[in-house]
Design an enzyme around this catalytic site. Sequence first.
Site, PDB file in Angstrom:
ATOM      1  N   HIS A 179      -2.731   6.403   4.918  1.00 53.19           N
ATOM      2  CA  HIS A 179      -1.274   6.516   4.990  1.00 53.19           C
ATOM      3  C   HIS A 179      -0.830   7.865   4.418  1.00 53.19           C
ATOM      4  O   HIS A 179      -1.396   8.349   3.429  1.00 53.19           O
ATOM      5  CB  HIS A 179      -0.598   5.421   4.162  1.00 53.19           C
TER       6      HIS A 179
ATOM      7  N   GLY B 143      -3.207  -0.780   8.341  1.00 51.91           N
ATOM      8  CA  GLY B 143      -2.247  -1.551   7.557  1.00 51.91           C
ATOM      9  C   GLY B 143      -1.808  -2.820   8.252  1.00 51.91           C
ATOM     10  O   GLY B 143      -1.297  -3.746   7.619  1.00 51.91           O
TER      11      GLY B 143
ATOM     12  N   CYS C 280       0.813  -1.218   0.000  1.00 50.20           N
ATOM     13  CA  CYS C 280       0.000   0.000   0.000  1.00 50.20           C
ATOM     14  C   CYS C 280       0.844   1.265   0.000  1.00 50.20           C
ATOM     15  O   CYS C 280       0.516   2.243  -0.688  1.00 50.20           O
ATOM     16  CB  CYS C 280      -0.958  -0.010   1.191  1.00 50.20           C
TER      17      CYS C 280
END
Length: 345
Positions: free
Chosen positions: A246, A165, A134
């Site tokens: 993120h 995550g 990711c």
Amino acid sequence: MGYTIAVVGATGNVGHEMLNILAEREFPADKVYAVASRRSIGREVSYGDSILKCQDLEQFDFTGVDFCLMSAGGDISKKWSPKIGAMGCIVIDNSSAWRYDEEVPLVIPEVNADVLTEYMARDKRKNIIANPNCSTMQLLVALKPLHDKYGIKRVVVSTYQSTSGGGKAAMDELWTQTKGIFVTDAPTPEVFTKQIAFNVIPHIDVFLDDGYTKEEWKMKAETKKILDPKIKLTATCVRVPVFVGHAEAVNIECEREIPADEARELLRESPGLMVIDKREDGGYITPVECVGDYATFVSRIREDSTIDNGLDLWIVSDNLRKGAALNTVQIAESMINRGLIKKSD
């Protein structure tokens, strides 16, 4: 007649997002199956306005399934993806199991969708396509147009990665610790190596012999495989007390002069990106604001005066969406749009 899809790992965070995105984007599917481990048999999950009951991976028949969207972890993917691929089904895997296999393409549709055509033309193939990490994904969506025009030589990136995550247990630990600090004492860390609530942890995945973590190594290896093997990249990956989204602080060094205004306009015109870059209070995107959005956001675009042809960027994306589920669905869409897969009878 539409396509037949099986989502393996349908009860997990990413599996839920895959089902949501298939429905939201009106993917041309006649049949969608939710598949999970035996302990989840009969568990209900949402797909648009429909409710699907989970079926057992061990017993599920993939005959006639066009795409298997796999998000069940590396070990399960290593065991099952080759078997499913051998049945003619295209497996798009979200784990790290196949990313570094030379015979498996690692794909971000906005960056290197052309490799799909070459892969499907092979006589012998595993029928497995890998989804990148990711943190790599949002980085390369932003770097691709800059590299094409200015030639990126070196990248220095610091990530600020949300607890999602690390899966549901990681998110739960942040929630439990946060409550505990206000009510009693924070519980002992179990998922993370240190307290995550009101803290940052410069450690994601295992440490390697050279002092980098595997997460940091992944970003380097995947950038070379997807974008350009000549690019040098160094990363520091940090877990932060955020549930979803993120963020990355990125410094790039290019072969040619890269004016900030010119780069900003180029990024505005590039697929998958949204530029929010005003030099004023709040004129940038944070993880809280990106949740639920498909786009990768770019802010804080500015020239680096300490090096020749340098640029700084701030990149933010919903890691459960573009960082995992959306990219998986986009790969399937790219294959359909390129005429690389026919509908099963």
